[in-house]
Design a protein around this motif. Sequence first.
Motif, PDB file in Angstrom:
ATOM      1  N   PHE A  82       0.873  -1.172   0.000  1.00 45.60           N
ATOM      2  CA  PHE A  82       0.000   0.000   0.000  1.00 45.60           C
ATOM      3  C   PHE A  82       0.904   1.215   0.000  1.00 45.60           C
ATOM      4  CE2 PHE A  82      -2.854   3.069   2.202  1.00 45.60           C
ATOM      5  CZ  PHE A  82      -3.850   3.070   1.263  1.00 45.60           C
ATOM      6  N   PRO A  87      -0.485  -3.106   3.761  1.00 45.13           N
ATOM      7  CA  PRO A  87      -1.896  -2.729   3.774  1.00 45.13           C
ATOM      8  C   PRO A  87      -2.559  -2.879   5.144  1.00 45.13           C
ATOM      9  CG  PRO A  87      -1.537  -4.706   2.427  1.00 45.13           C
ATOM     10  CD  PRO A  87      -0.216  -4.257   2.920  1.00 45.13           C
ATOM     11  N   HIS A  88      -2.074  -3.792   5.989  1.00 45.65           N
ATOM     12  CA  HIS A  88      -2.702  -3.995   7.296  1.00 45.65           C
ATOM     13  C   HIS A  88      -1.718  -4.647   8.264  1.00 45.65           C
ATOM     14  CE1 HIS A  88      -3.181  -8.302   6.337  1.00 45.65           C
ATOM     15  NE2 HIS A  88      -3.546  -7.898   5.135  1.00 45.65           N
ATOM     16  N   ASN A 154      -4.791  -7.332  -0.333  1.00 43.11           N
ATOM     17  CA  ASN A 154      -5.053  -5.980  -0.818  1.00 43.11           C
ATOM     18  C   ASN A 154      -6.145  -5.325   0.005  1.00 43.11           C
ATOM     19  OD1 ASN A 154      -3.284  -5.720  -2.983  1.00 43.11           O
ATOM     20  ND2 ASN A 154      -4.663  -6.838  -4.344  1.00 43.11           N
ATOM     21  N   LEU A 155      -6.090  -4.012   0.165  1.00 42.57           N
ATOM     22  CA  LEU A 155      -7.136  -3.307   0.898  1.00 42.57           C
ATOM     23  C   LEU A 155      -8.470  -3.422   0.175  1.00 42.57           C
ATOM     24  CD1 LEU A 155      -5.409  -0.106   2.291  1.00 42.57           C
ATOM     25  CD2 LEU A 155      -6.226  -2.092   3.536  1.00 42.57           C
TER      26      LEU A 155
END
Length: 180
Positions: A82, A87-88, A154-155
């Motif tokens: 990201f 992303p997380h 992926n977000l």
Amino acid sequence: MSDRFNRDDYGEGEELIERVVHIGRVAKVVKGGRRFAFRVLVVVGDGKGRVGVGVGKAREVPGAIRKGVERAKKNMVTVPLFGRTLPHDVNVRYGAAKVMMKPASPGTGVIAGGGVRAVVEAAGVRDILSKSLGSDNVFNVVMATFEGLKQMRNLEEVARVRGKALSDVVPAWRNASNGE
């Protein structure tokens, strides 16, 4: 290094980051005494979201490194990034080693120890907060980091699964800095 890997999997002239993380001497006990060899842990990445980890073992260090690099290229995975970060969050356990990785705001840099740093830098992550917990065995820490990166999603996928808008799952600091 074998040309076969570079040409088939990565195109002509694509540069891969190869990093030797650990070299250890191992011994096999035979009738006449001990027979020594070297075990090498290698991380390979393109700095754009692809990374692989390999272990090579041989009687000489260069041979072990070559084998490790070949295995790492075969085990490469794509990590969804990201921007310059993850992303997380992810918490992973491999053996007794636990690794915690969190996305960080731009300019933070790579806050990570030896094994974790090698893997995330080869993958192309430039901003990350991480902590290695439990065992400090280099092999297990590297493998835990690699497993954590393989678990990244992926977000867009996370938002779809959770039934939310993309803006609801984007990290708070991302919203504050206008998507930078």
